[in-house]
Design an enzyme around this catalytic site. Sequence first.
Site, PDB file in Angstrom:
ATOM      1  N   ASP A 118       0.782  -1.262   0.001  1.00  0.00           N
ATOM      2  CA  ASP A 118       0.049  -0.118   0.206  1.00  0.00           C
ATOM      3  C   ASP A 118       0.709   1.249  -0.146  1.00  0.00           C
ATOM      4  O   ASP A 118       2.065   1.263   0.232  1.00  0.00           O
ATOM      5  CB  ASP A 118      -0.826   0.090   1.226  1.00  0.00           C
ATOM      6  CG  ASP A 118      -2.099  -0.822   1.047  1.00  0.00           C
ATOM      7  OD1 ASP A 118      -2.195  -1.148  -0.198  1.00  0.00           O
ATOM      8  OD2 ASP A 118      -2.749  -1.242   2.146  1.00  0.00           O
TER       9      ASP A 118
ATOM     10  N   LYS B 150      -2.737   4.478  -4.794  1.00  0.00           N
ATOM     11  CA  LYS B 150      -3.079   5.457  -5.739  1.00  0.00           C
ATOM     12  C   LYS B 150      -1.972   5.527  -6.736  1.00  0.00           C
ATOM     13  O   LYS B 150      -0.849   5.651  -6.012  1.00  0.00           O
ATOM     14  CB  LYS B 150      -3.563   6.897  -5.464  1.00  0.00           C
ATOM     15  CG  LYS B 150      -4.884   6.885  -4.746  1.00  0.00           C
ATOM     16  CD  LYS B 150      -5.513   8.140  -4.809  1.00  0.00           C
ATOM     17  CE  LYS B 150      -6.898   8.381  -4.301  1.00  0.00           C
ATOM     18  NZ  LYS B 150      -7.218   8.570  -2.817  1.00  0.00           N
TER      19      LYS B 150
ATOM     20  N   MET C 229      -7.223   9.045   9.821  1.00  0.00           N
ATOM     21  CA  MET C 229      -7.870   9.755   8.517  1.00  0.00           C
ATOM     22  C   MET C 229      -8.667  10.692   8.871  1.00  0.00           C
ATOM     23  O   MET C 229      -9.776  10.756   8.519  1.00  0.00           O
ATOM     24  CB  MET C 229      -8.546   8.535   7.728  1.00  0.00           C
ATOM     25  CG  MET C 229      -7.703   7.594   7.390  1.00  0.00           C
ATOM     26  SD  MET C 229      -8.438   6.008   6.447  1.00  0.00           S
ATOM     27  CE  MET C 229      -9.006   5.164   7.982  1.00  0.00           C
TER      28      MET C 229
HETATM   29  N1  SAH Z   1      -3.486   0.220   9.308  1.00  0.00           N
HETATM   30  C1  SAH Z   1      -2.888   1.758   9.564  1.00  0.00           C
HETATM   31  C2  SAH Z   1      -3.819   2.523   9.465  1.00  0.00           C
HETATM   32  C3  SAH Z   1      -4.269   2.806   7.810  1.00  0.00           C
HETATM   33  S1  SAH Z   1      -5.524   4.186   7.804  1.00  0.00           S
HETATM   34  C4  SAH Z   1      -2.399   1.584  11.096  1.00  0.00           C
HETATM   35  O1  SAH Z   1      -2.510   0.706  11.666  1.00  0.00           O
HETATM   36  O2  SAH Z   1      -1.400   2.695  11.366  1.00  0.00           O
HETATM   37  C5  SAH Z   1      -4.511   5.224   7.322  1.00  0.00           C
HETATM   38  C6  SAH Z   1      -4.423   6.441   8.218  1.00  0.00           C
HETATM   39  O3  SAH Z   1      -3.169   5.886   9.473  1.00  0.00           O
HETATM   40  C7  SAH Z   1      -3.795   7.844   7.906  1.00  0.00           C
HETATM   41  O4  SAH Z   1      -4.757   8.609   7.338  1.00  0.00           O
HETATM   42  C8  SAH Z   1      -3.185   8.246   9.181  1.00  0.00           C
HETATM   43  O5  SAH Z   1      -4.272   8.788  10.073  1.00  0.00           O
HETATM   44  C9  SAH Z   1      -2.842   6.912  10.168  1.00  0.00           C
HETATM   45  N2  SAH Z   1      -1.087   6.876   9.734  1.00  0.00           N
HETATM   46  C10 SAH Z   1      -0.690   5.868   9.009  1.00  0.00           C
HETATM   47  N3  SAH Z   1       0.756   5.850   9.179  1.00  0.00           N
HETATM   48  C11 SAH Z   1       0.970   7.232   9.639  1.00  0.00           C
HETATM   49  C12 SAH Z   1       2.119   7.874   9.990  1.00  0.00           C
HETATM   50  N4  SAH Z   1       3.377   7.356   9.665  1.00  0.00           N
HETATM   51  N5  SAH Z   1       2.140   9.077  10.657  1.00  0.00           N
HETATM   52  C13 SAH Z   1       0.963   9.534  10.874  1.00  0.00           C
HETATM   53  N6  SAH Z   1      -0.105   8.890  10.649  1.00  0.00           N
HETATM   54  C14 SAH Z   1      -0.241   7.696  10.076  1.00  0.00           C
END
Ligand code: SAH
Length: 289
Positions: free
Chosen positions: A68, A90, A205
């Site tokens: 992803d 994307k 998000m």
């Molecule tokens: N499965 C992922 C989340 C996916 S949804 C997890 O467990 O972290 C995607 C959201 O995750 C983003 O919109 C943001 O809110 C958060 N996110 C993922 N990686 C991030 C990072 N390195 N720093 C800040 N927010 C992050």
Amino acid sequence: MGLGPTKRIGDWLEAGQQTTGFARLDSEGFPAFEPGWVWLVGAGPGAPGLMSLLCYHALQTCDVVVYDALVNPDILRWVKVGAELEYAGKRGGKPSPTQKDITHRLIDLARAGKRVLRLKGGDPFMFGRGGEECQHLALAAVPFRIVPGITSGIGGLAYAGMPATHRDTNHSVIFLTGHDATGSMPANVNWAAIAKASPVIVMYMALKHLGEISAALMAGGRDGDDPVTIVSNASMPHQQAAQTTLAEAGAFIAAQDPPTPAIIVVGRAADWRNLLDWYKGPLRENPIG
Ligand code: SAH
């Protein structure tokens, strides 16, 4: 004074056994990644050093990685030479593959006898649609394993010096998404209940709808002075944390446009940053974490 009897690592090793380095892990009997299987693996929030040993093992033994947008490209440097990489996010201008496209692709690759590593940012079951993907694999009778990862809503807080729980202040924590499947602010969330339920609210998000979400939380009785911390690119050298309040959050986002991905934390966990914000200066120079 020590906390218990001291033992020395190595006392029980056989002669010639490797005692240092990652090579030592090779003899540890990791579960075999069998052809025709899909491993749904969390890569952690960003810093490659935050991945699990099972994730590393999967990178080293897979035939194909379907990854992803949130997976740090530095992590892909550790994929076995010769394995294929398929991007499922994307791509500049073109519409992103639908969830259905991705699920079909995983099933096709597995049926073609590949070892399929489905690599996701953070934890695959935390707002990553891992549940949906697994559901379809199960229905298609494709064998799978799930390897959890450090979710950004916990690891990201740690890198910003905010304990998600603390016995003095944060007795509980709520994780929620600021987006529903249609991209709107989630309607089927009881914002008034959330507002009161927990001293710390961690939102994924949620940048786009932060103004509306903050209004809903305040309408539900949450104090407008409650701190809001926005942690962008958590655990990466370019991590950035910004601070505002619930009452100001909507205007703050509109004016400052913080970088994404960002995790948003409502609550006094932010106060700990004065003392615990450790990821600074030279510590950021190491891209592993
Ligand atoms: N499965 C992922 C989340 C996916 S949804 C997890 O467990 O972290 C995607 C959201 O995750 C983003 O919109 C943001 O809110 C958060 N996110 C993922 N990686 C991030 C990072 N390195 N720093 C800040 N927010 C992050």
